[in-house]
Motif scaffolding. Structure first.
Motif, mmCIF file in Angstrom:
data_model
loop_
_atom_site.group_PDB
_atom_site.id
_atom_site.type_symbol
_atom_site.label_atom_id
_atom_site.label_comp_id
_atom_site.label_asym_id
_atom_site.label_seq_id
_atom_site.Cartn_x
_atom_site.Cartn_y
_atom_site.Cartn_z
ATOM 1 N N GLY A 11 -3.592 -35.862 6.210
ATOM 2 C CA GLY A 11 -3.222 -34.643 5.509
ATOM 3 C C GLY A 11 -3.564 -33.441 6.353
ATOM 4 N N VAL A 12 -3.440 -32.269 5.778
ATOM 5 C CA VAL A 12 -3.732 -31.023 6.482
ATOM 6 C C VAL A 12 -4.992 -30.405 5.906
ATOM 7 C CG1 VAL A 12 -2.921 -28.692 7.013
ATOM 8 C CG2 VAL A 12 -1.302 -30.607 7.029
ATOM 9 N N VAL A 13 -5.916 -30.034 6.773
ATOM 10 C CA VAL A 13 -7.150 -29.362 6.366
ATOM 11 C C VAL A 13 -7.208 -28.026 7.090
ATOM 12 C CG1 VAL A 13 -9.668 -29.454 6.361
ATOM 13 C CG2 VAL A 13 -8.353 -31.554 5.998
ATOM 14 N N THR A 14 -7.318 -26.934 6.336
ATOM 15 C CA THR A 14 -7.375 -25.596 6.932
ATOM 16 C C THR A 14 -8.834 -25.200 7.150
ATOM 17 O OG1 THR A 14 -7.275 -24.585 4.728
ATOM 18 C CG2 THR A 14 -5.194 -24.892 5.903
ATOM 19 N N VAL A 15 -9.095 -24.662 8.330
ATOM 20 C CA VAL A 15 -10.465 -24.303 8.721
ATOM 21 C C VAL A 15 -10.459 -22.897 9.307
ATOM 22 C CG1 VAL A 15 -12.479 -24.911 10.127
ATOM 23 C CG2 VAL A 15 -10.946 -26.719 9.286
ATOM 24 N N SER A 16 -11.356 -22.053 8.827
ATOM 25 C CA SER A 16 -11.544 -20.739 9.449
ATOM 26 C C SER A 16 -12.935 -20.683 10.065
ATOM 27 C CB SER A 16 -11.376 -19.608 8.437
ATOM 28 O OG SER A 16 -12.529 -19.474 7.623
ATOM 29 N N GLY A 17 -13.049 -19.927 11.152
ATOM 30 C CA GLY A 17 -14.346 -19.770 11.799
ATOM 31 C C GLY A 17 -14.491 -18.391 12.395
ATOM 32 N N PHE A 18 -15.702 -17.866 12.383
ATOM 33 C CA PHE A 18 -15.942 -16.595 13.076
ATOM 34 C C PHE A 18 -15.808 -16.842 14.584
ATOM 35 C CE2 PHE A 18 -19.941 -18.667 12.156
ATOM 36 C CZ PHE A 18 -20.689 -18.558 13.323
ATOM 37 N N HIS A 19 -15.664 -15.765 15.356
ATOM 38 C CA HIS A 19 -15.201 -15.889 16.734
ATOM 39 C C HIS A 19 -16.056 -16.813 17.600
ATOM 40 C CE1 HIS A 19 -12.729 -11.899 16.540
ATOM 41 N NE2 HIS A 19 -12.180 -12.890 15.883
ATOM 42 N N SER A 20 -17.369 -16.611 17.628
ATOM 43 C CA SER A 20 -18.189 -17.426 18.527
ATOM 44 C C SER A 20 -18.195 -18.881 18.088
ATOM 45 C CB SER A 20 -19.617 -16.872 18.616
ATOM 46 O OG SER A 20 -20.251 -16.852 17.345
ATOM 47 N N ALA A 21 -18.147 -19.143 16.795
ATOM 48 C CA ALA A 21 -18.083 -20.526 16.312
ATOM 49 C C ALA A 21 -16.751 -21.158 16.701
ATOM 50 C CB ALA A 21 -18.273 -20.578 14.801
ATOM 51 N N GLY A 22 -15.675 -20.398 16.581
ATOM 52 C CA GLY A 22 -14.375 -20.920 16.979
ATOM 53 C C GLY A 22 -14.323 -21.260 18.455
ATOM 54 N N GLN A 23 -14.851 -20.369 19.291
ATOM 55 C CA GLN A 23 -14.858 -20.620 20.725
ATOM 56 C C GLN A 23 -15.680 -21.854 21.070
ATOM 57 O OE1 GLN A 23 -16.349 -16.906 22.222
ATOM 58 N NE2 GLN A 23 -14.385 -15.852 22.031
ATOM 59 N N ALA A 24 -16.780 -22.054 20.367
ATOM 60 C CA ALA A 24 -17.688 -23.155 20.685
ATOM 61 C C ALA A 24 -17.247 -24.482 20.080
ATOM 62 C CB ALA A 24 -19.097 -22.811 20.207
ATOM 63 N N LEU A 25 -16.585 -24.460 18.917
ATOM 64 C CA LEU A 25 -16.372 -25.684 18.151
ATOM 65 C C LEU A 25 -14.923 -26.139 18.046
ATOM 66 C CD1 LEU A 25 -18.781 -24.990 15.133
ATOM 67 C CD2 LEU A 25 -19.257 -26.327 17.187
ATOM 68 N N ARG B 103 -20.876 -33.696 14.048
ATOM 69 C CA ARG B 103 -21.043 -34.369 15.346
ATOM 70 C C ARG B 103 -20.870 -33.404 16.506
ATOM 71 N NH1 ARG B 103 -17.949 -38.264 12.510
ATOM 72 N NH2 ARG B 103 -16.052 -37.703 13.645
ATOM 73 N N VAL B 104 -19.863 -32.552 16.415
ATOM 74 C CA VAL B 104 -19.614 -31.577 17.475
ATOM 75 C C VAL B 104 -20.787 -30.630 17.633
ATOM 76 C CG1 VAL B 104 -18.174 -29.612 18.122
ATOM 77 C CG2 VAL B 104 -17.108 -31.724 17.333
ATOM 78 N N MET B 105 -21.318 -30.146 16.511
ATOM 79 C CA MET B 105 -22.441 -29.219 16.577
ATOM 80 C C MET B 105 -23.695 -29.895 17.123
ATOM 81 S SD MET B 105 -23.624 -26.220 16.307
ATOM 82 C CE MET B 105 -22.496 -25.211 15.316
ATOM 83 N N ALA B 106 -23.917 -31.158 16.754
ATOM 84 C CA ALA B 106 -25.082 -31.880 17.249
ATOM 85 C C ALA B 106 -25.023 -32.002 18.770
ATOM 86 C CB ALA B 106 -25.159 -33.262 16.599
ATOM 87 N N ARG B 107 -23.842 -32.262 19.321
ATOM 88 C CA ARG B 107 -23.717 -32.338 20.779
ATOM 89 C C ARG B 107 -23.896 -30.979 21.430
ATOM 90 N NH1 ARG B 107 -19.333 -35.891 19.513
ATOM 91 N NH2 ARG B 107 -17.829 -34.250 19.984
ATOM 92 N N LEU B 108 -23.401 -29.952 20.784
ATOM 93 C CA LEU B 108 -23.531 -28.602 21.339
ATOM 94 C C LEU B 108 -24.988 -28.179 21.425
ATOM 95 C CD1 LEU B 108 -21.755 -26.185 22.261
ATOM 96 C CD2 LEU B 108 -21.949 -25.312 19.935
ATOM 97 N N LYS B 109 -25.796 -28.654 20.501
ATOM 98 C CA LYS B 109 -27.204 -28.264 20.452
ATOM 99 C C LYS B 109 -28.051 -28.995 21.497
ATOM 100 C CE LYS B 109 -31.038 -27.914 17.153
ATOM 101 N NZ LYS B 109 -31.521 -28.278 15.807
ATOM 102 N N GLU B 110 -27.532 -30.105 22.034
ATOM 103 C CA GLU B 110 -28.303 -30.908 22.988
ATOM 104 C C GLU B 110 -28.617 -30.140 24.275
ATOM 105 O OE1 GLU B 110 -25.907 -34.357 23.530
ATOM 106 O OE2 GLU B 110 -26.461 -35.257 21.600
#
Length: 302
Positions: free
Chosen positions: A91-105, A295-302
């Motif tokens: 299906g389709v899932v819509t996601v919004s993110g603030f700028h730095s979160a979007g760039q990182a994730l 999972r993505v955030m956990a890797r980013l924090k490493e």
């Protein structure tokens, strides 16, 4: 009294205008007004009132909107039970993110989901708003990546669920040539006399500097207000000002000409949270995206 009328009443309480509700639900303002009128005809107590240019809920309207949220959630639970029976993760899932979160994730999220044979399609949007404006975005998106300072008021619980992805420190950024660059850490007294580049009011870096000013007992000189962390880094590298950079979600910033230092003595952590309406979280496809974000955030924090 119909479910879609209760949904419109709930959105009116969250968004404050017929036009905003119409935009969020992809209907005409006339249709919103007609449904509100039909709902009002079924009850004796007024549900709405004028508050300047806004249309606000009366106490009775708030009670009915809260009950309506439970009814909508219950209906979503029924739909979710069928979805689980059919084991449909797509299906389709819509996601919004603030700028730095979007760039990182965002890029990593798309790659993470692409590795699965049966994963939802995400539609990504950047929404860089002040902290107080994030909850309203849940009317438009399935998932909202939001930030707030650790010491600030929690997100509203009525009709919204939140999940913390990470507690992220904000570090002081100084030019590599700056005298403070040789330090291991800094305190408010070390930086209170320095000029700063920070965010606009209502965003995390500005919140940290307000705390620095309170602890040091002096006002700080704010020379620039810039929300883009790449631009902040470039201005800091020029050597005239200090800045604030989030530790994990600004790793794409070029650090060759700057040094990041932890700031001690004040709360510098911001929470990056996922906000969603409870009925959206009952969808398996939405939960798959949330798990991928974790999972993505956990890797980013490493």
């Amino acid at each position: 009294m119909e479910l879609h009328q209760l949904q419109i009443l709930r959105e009116l309480g969250a968004l404050g205008s017929v036009t905003a509700v119409a935009e969020a639900l992809n209907v005409t303002p006339s249709a919103v007004s007609q449904h509100l009128s039909a709902l009002q005809r079924g009850v004796r107590t007024p549900l709405t009132r004028r508050d300047g240019r806004r249309l606000a809920l009366t106490p009775a309207g708030e009670v009915l909107a809260a009950a309506g949220t439970e009814a909508i959630d219950a209906m979503a639970a029924a739909r979710s039970a069928l979805d689980e029976f059919e084991s449909e993760p797509t299906g389709v899932v819509t996601v919004s993110g603030f700028h730095s979160a979007g760039q990182a994730l965002f890029g990593s999220l798309v790659r993470e989901l692409s590795e699965s044979d049966a994963a939802p399609t995400v539609q990504l949007t950047d929404e860089d708003v002040a902290q107080s404006d994030f909850p309203a975005l849940t009317a438009r998106y399935d998932l909202v990546l939001a930030h707030r300072m650790e010491h600030s008021e929690p997100w509203p619980k009525a009709g919204i669920r939140s999940l913390t992805l990470v507690s992220e420190p904000l570090d002081v950024a100084v030019a590599a040539s700056h005298p403070l660059a040789a330090r291991d850490s800094l305190t408010p007294d070390d930086v209170v006399e320095q000029p700063w580049v920070t965010s606009r009011i209502g965003y995390s870096p500005d919140d940290v500097l307000r705390a620095v000013s309170a602890v040091a007992g002096r006002a700080l000189e704010i020379r620039h207000r810039i929300n883009d962390y790449g631009a902040v880094s470039a201005v800091v590298a020029a050597g005239d000002v200090l800045g604030m950079l989030p530790r994990y979600t600004s790793r794409s910033v070029d650090d060759r000409d700057i040094v990041r230092l932890p700031l001690l003595g004040v709360s510098t952590h911001r929470l990056i949270d996922v906000l969603a309406r409870p009925e959206n979280l009952r969808r398996r496809s939405v939960r798959i995206v949330v798990e991928a974000l974790e999972r993505v955030m956990a890797r980013l924090k490493e």
